[in-house]
Structure formats: structure tokens, C-alpha cells
Design an enzyme around this catalytic site. Sequence first.
Site, mmCIF file in Angstrom:
data_model
loop_
_atom_site.group_PDB
_atom_site.id
_atom_site.type_symbol
_atom_site.label_atom_id
_atom_site.label_comp_id
_atom_site.label_asym_id
_atom_site.label_seq_id
_atom_site.Cartn_x
_atom_site.Cartn_y
_atom_site.Cartn_z
ATOM 1 N N GLY A 70 19.762 -108.451 41.136
ATOM 2 C CA GLY A 70 21.011 -109.041 40.682
ATOM 3 C C GLY A 70 22.060 -107.979 40.391
ATOM 4 O O GLY A 70 23.238 -108.155 40.701
ATOM 5 N N THR A 71 21.629 -106.876 39.801
ATOM 6 C CA THR A 71 22.563 -105.795 39.474
ATOM 7 C C THR A 71 23.237 -105.268 40.732
ATOM 8 O O THR A 71 24.445 -105.041 40.762
ATOM 9 C CB THR A 71 21.827 -104.656 38.734
ATOM 10 O OG1 THR A 71 21.305 -105.171 37.508
ATOM 11 C CG2 THR A 71 22.761 -103.503 38.434
ATOM 12 N N ASN A 146 23.131 -114.748 29.486
ATOM 13 C CA ASN A 146 21.718 -114.358 29.382
ATOM 14 C C ASN A 146 21.239 -114.174 27.951
ATOM 15 O O ASN A 146 20.054 -114.166 27.692
ATOM 16 C CB ASN A 146 21.472 -113.076 30.180
ATOM 17 C CG ASN A 146 22.360 -111.946 29.733
ATOM 18 O OD1 ASN A 146 23.589 -112.099 29.680
ATOM 19 N ND2 ASN A 146 21.783 -110.820 29.387
ATOM 20 N N GLN A 176 21.080 -116.186 35.801
ATOM 21 C CA GLN A 176 20.346 -117.057 34.858
ATOM 22 C C GLN A 176 20.528 -118.539 35.187
ATOM 23 O O GLN A 176 20.050 -119.390 34.447
ATOM 24 C CB GLN A 176 20.806 -116.780 33.422
ATOM 25 C CG GLN A 176 20.472 -115.392 32.891
ATOM 26 C CD GLN A 176 18.982 -115.178 32.636
ATOM 27 O OE1 GLN A 176 18.175 -116.120 32.694
ATOM 28 N NE2 GLN A 176 18.600 -113.944 32.376
ATOM 29 N N SER A 195 19.009 -113.658 41.619
ATOM 30 C CA SER A 195 17.884 -112.734 41.531
ATOM 31 C C SER A 195 16.587 -113.526 41.616
ATOM 32 O O SER A 195 16.489 -114.628 41.078
ATOM 33 C CB SER A 195 17.962 -111.978 40.202
ATOM 34 O OG SER A 195 16.801 -111.233 40.010
ATOM 35 N N HIS A 197 13.366 -112.674 40.552
ATOM 36 C CA HIS A 197 12.308 -112.617 39.523
ATOM 37 C C HIS A 197 12.594 -113.468 38.291
ATOM 38 O O HIS A 197 11.758 -113.581 37.407
ATOM 39 C CB HIS A 197 12.010 -111.166 39.131
ATOM 40 C CG HIS A 197 13.033 -110.515 38.275
ATOM 41 N ND1 HIS A 197 12.825 -110.278 36.941
ATOM 42 C CD2 HIS A 197 14.255 -110.045 38.552
ATOM 43 C CE1 HIS A 197 13.901 -109.682 36.433
ATOM 44 N NE2 HIS A 197 14.774 -109.524 37.398
ATOM 45 N N THR A 233 15.708 -101.406 55.455
ATOM 46 C CA THR A 233 14.710 -102.318 56.014
ATOM 47 C C THR A 233 14.472 -103.487 55.060
ATOM 48 O O THR A 233 14.296 -103.284 53.861
ATOM 49 C CB THR A 233 13.389 -101.560 56.260
ATOM 50 O OG1 THR A 233 13.679 -100.473 57.126
ATOM 51 C CG2 THR A 233 12.336 -102.453 56.887
ATOM 52 N N CYS A 318 17.760 -105.617 29.561
ATOM 53 C CA CYS A 318 18.433 -104.509 30.249
ATOM 54 C C CYS A 318 19.301 -103.697 29.314
ATOM 55 O O CYS A 318 19.676 -102.589 29.636
ATOM 56 C CB CYS A 318 19.313 -105.036 31.378
ATOM 57 S SG CYS A 318 18.410 -105.898 32.636
#
Lengths: 376, 305
Positions: A70-71, A146, A176, A195, A197, A233, A318
Site C-alpha cells: 500500500g505504501t 486506520n 483499510q 493492499s 495483507h 518481475t 507503521c
Amino acid sequence: MIYLDNAATTKPSAKALERASAYVTEKYYNPSGMYKEGFALQSELKKARSVLLSKIADESAFELIFTSCGTESDNQAIFSFARRGNAVTTVGEHSAVTAAFHELKTRGVAEPRFAPLEKDGRVNVQALLDMIDEKTCFVSVMHVNNEIGAINDINGIAKLVKQKNPRVIFHCDGVQAYGKIPFKLSKDVDLYSVSAHKIGGLKGVGALIKRKSLQLPPYIIGGGQEGGRRSGTENVFGIMHFQYAAEEKFATLKEDFATLQEYRELLWDLLDKEVYTRLSAKEGTPYILSVAARGLRGEILLHMANDKGLIVGTGSACSSNAKNRYSKVILACGHDEKTADGVLRLSFSPQTTKEEIVQAAAILNEIGRELARKMK
Amino acid sequence: MEKVIIIRYSEIYLKGKNRGFFERAFETNLRRAIDGFDAELIKNSGRYLVQNFPEDQTEEIIEKLKKVFGLHTLSLAYETSSDMDSIFEAAKLQARTEGTFKVESHRGDKKYPLTSVEISKTLGGLLLDNAKGGLKVDVHNPSFTIRVDIRENGKALVFGEFIEGANGMPVGTAGKGLLLLSGGIDSPVAGHMMAKRGMKIDCLHFHSYPYTNMQAKEKVVDLAKILSEYTCGTNLYTVKVTHIQEAIHEKCKADLMITLLRRFMYRIAERHALRIGAQCLITGESLGQVASQTIEGMTSSNSVV
């Protein structure tokens, strides 16, 4: 162990892991390979792209570029489009956005502007609009906060922003929200970060959704993957796992939303109001309940809960390494430092059970009372 | 021609009858530093040489050696046979092509046909001719120096600069101390300074989880690791003082919290020092550095030991 820090990351889907495992053991080829095996992967990635995109956007108007997180998606959006005049965001953003906005100033690219928040954590829309002028080139507003869980009406805000200045590029950090909140992107949103995860996917996989007609300058240059806009890749295994996890997540999105709303309220009902104050509004995401143990330190409670088998967060994982002790977001909502010091973020996933909620409440009450007694 | 590292020590020379003790400790520490490298350490008339190491490990070996206390200076040298042609070949590798220079020579082998001055003159002349006008001699303020050392075994060492070492005394020659390692910068510096005087150091860290976090403890582990590169290894002990802190909080005046907790830390440290055979406690206390570091506070802590 009861895990209530799902806003930081969620347990990867085991079913998706099983389905995707062939992309490690057998189909390990490079999708850029000219042989049949490589080419076959290209079409599978194409399908994953389409599945992930179609869940929240009209495929004829939007496209999806895979990134590493996401970052990265946020950074690519900001550094690609905030290039002159001023750029407007909110004080409630994740550090992936705020730090990048501060960097705009350091690099002398654009003047960053930060709009204030309402008490419940949503952006003050009028104040945001007031900051936008004819020199504004970029606006970024997060979808779901978040730390506190407030939901911004992204389509509505994007529409008002475009009315004020139609040349503005509008970005939204949807990390989120994706897979958790019922939502479809409107044409007024140009860029949207997601994102894997946070919804049962793996760390190291993210995506930037963009309006098709928007020309996106590449941020990582190299072999020309992702249509030349994000070289490197492709993480085939991670991407396929993301697709499968998202399919599971979106299939039960509405039911999960309702169940977790019930659980969030149950948890709040069970918490000792002598110790805890509620920060998250009822209208916010059911995935996050932010509370404050006023006068106590959230970090100490986190450690105590940890020792009793409960994992919780204090704020954004984070930013907990940052030197600033108090969450800027909590302060921006109008809370004092004593409240900001005692914040606990309890965040859920569809795997969270009612029993866990009840147990978690008991643990939180016990440690809250214990620490309050010791701190007297 | 072979690359070698010359190791010189200084303060150990001042020792009298027990110089051997200091030299043995120094040698042990040197061997420890190059342990894991494919290299050989030999003693050679009042200094040491590291030889037979692969070229690509040179920098890494030098970095390790620079952290050995007792080591005064290092030089990267070429070992050649002592005839002038070979010395010249080695000197060419060390010399620059422009600027000013001088040659310094030293004869360990007094039967060598040229005197030190003659060696310098001859080699200087050869280097001047070789540089074709790029170089000039300046014996007072040269931009670089070529040094030649004629040894008694028919070999010569040719080298350029001196690399400064850590100096001090070899660790292990001045007893053992217990360092109270906090996580700040003062305590590791205090430990470094004591190790420089030859003291073996073990570390003790107090934490009060859940009131302090795991990152703080991790930081102490990292600090101890860095310190251990200079102290020839170290042991890190951690003690949880949460219950003591809570008891003080419950039973004592709030403004005495820090002083009382420190006194308990010192008591625990003394016991532990006796247990591990440490002869002193080392702290990074610095008068006036933080509000609690008053002379009264420090005296109060010290008085329980």
C-alpha cells in the site's frame, strides 16, 4: 492467543495458500518468458487483475497495477502527480501519505496542505475544499482511517473536489476499506491504493487502481512490466494468493460487515466505562474499535494484554516506532494528550469469534483496573 | 611479493618485568580478531605481522584489527626480497604519480650493503625517474611517504601510511568490571573507556516490562553487540525490576522514585558482580546530564554499594 490487531495485518487465508501453492512448486516461470509456460502466467495475472478490480470498479473505466504494498501505491500516486503548486490531504492519513507529502516540501515540488478532522475522525470536508484553489494539482483523502476507523464518503468528497477544481488529480488510500466496506469507485476518483495483507493476502503485495485515461508516469523503471508503469518481475504467487483471498473476502463482505458491527458493539458494551472511553463512532468501520484508557499508557496496557494472551494495537503499527509519542490523528480529533496516551486499537477480522470478544473484554477490564490501581 | 599487515603496539612497551603478560593477552586478542579469516599471525621483533590472507579480505581484516585495544598503528605493506629492484617494484605500487614525497628507511639487518640514508636516496631517485616529472621530493612536508624496512631474514617491508588503531591496553589485562548498560549513549561509552584500559566487561541491563517496551531491550542487545567488538566478547545479563518499581510506587513518596529505584539497581548490580567475579561497577553517570544526575543522587546510589 486472541488476535485483535487485524488492522495491522491479518492471518493469510490458508485456503488461498493451498490454491496458490502451485505457483511456487510448479508454475514458477517468469511471466515475461516467451515460452508457453510464461505466457500462460500472463493470462492468469490478467484474470487476477480483472477479479481484483471488478470487485470495486467498472473495468471499462479503471485499470489495476500491481505494486509491492500500500505504501508503494500511495507513494507512486503522490510523487507521480503532485508536481507543482500545492497538494492537499488530511491530518488523518497513514504515514505512507503524510510522510510523502512532507517530502514534497523538502524536494520543493509542491506545497503540502493538511485539512483538519471532525471529532469522529472524518475529514472536515468544508475545510478541505477551502484549501483547494486554482494552483492545487493533487488531493489525497483516505477511505477508512486506520487508527480510529472513520469512513470518509470518498465518492462524495471527490465530486466536490472536482467541482472546485476539475484539473485536480484525486487519490484515495483505500487500504483499510478494500474488501471490508461495500463500495464502488466513481469516475471522480482517479487513483485508489489497496493492499493484500489487510484482507487475508500476503505482505509484499499491493495495487494501485487508476482511471484508464490517466497517464501514469512510472515510479520504478526497468523491464517494462505492468505496461511499463511498474517494472520488476511480477510476484505471481503473491498476486494469485491476493486474488483468491479477495474472492473469499468479497463473497462474505456484507455478512462480515453486519457480524463485526455486532461484535464491536458487544465488546464496547462489555468494557468497563470507568477505565475506557470510546473514540470510534458507530458509523465507522466495524473492523476497528478505538478506545482510550485516559490517564494510563496504551503501550503498557498492550504489554500487559500480551502477557495474558491478547494481542491489541495502540495505533498504526507503521508509526509506533516514530519519535512522536502521541498520535497526531487522535489529537486532530480534538482529544487531549492524556487521552492520546491511553489509546488502544482493537481491530477484528471475520475469523474473530464471539467467545474471543468476551474473553478480550475480560482481559482488558482486568488489566485496565490493575494498572489504574497501580498508577494511583 | 606478498601483502602483509604490520601491527605495532605502544603502551605495552612501557611495561617492565610483566611485559610478557601484556603481550600474551594482546596476541590472544589479535588472534580472536582474525579468527574466521584465512590468515596467519606471527610475532616479529617487537611487532606482529598478519600474512597469507586472501586479497579480498584485506579491508575486513584491517577493520577488525582496528578495534583491538593495545594496537597503536597498522600498515598495509608489501613483503619482498631485500634487493633494490624488488623494493622498487613494491614501492611503485604504493607511490602516487603526482605530488611531493619522501622515503624513510630503517635497517634491522645492519649487514645490508646500503645505509638507511643511501636506501632512501636510491629508492627516491628511482621513483622520481619513474614518475617522469610528476613527483617532487619534499622531506619536510610531503604529500605521501614511502617507508622501507630491511629485515634480518633477507626480506624487506615496503609500506606507505600508518593507520591509527584503538590504542590503550589489551582487554583482559586489568580485571573484570560489570557495566550497567541503560540503552543511552553514556553507558556504552563508559564501558568502551574501561575496556580501553584493559578491563574485561560484562553488561547488566535493568528493564521494567510491561512499563518499558521490547524495542528498548532489543536496543541494549544491539549496543552490547557493538561494544563486544571492542571488548573481545561480553555477557549481557538482564534483570526485571518491575515489582520493585511497583512496590516503591505503592509505598514511597513519588519524588523519591528514581533515587530509590537506582539504589535497588546498584544493590542488585553489586550482588551480581560478586557472583561473576567482577571487581567493580561501571556506569555512564554524568553529573548534571539529566535532572536526576545530581551529586546528591549519585552519592545516594553509590552509598548502597
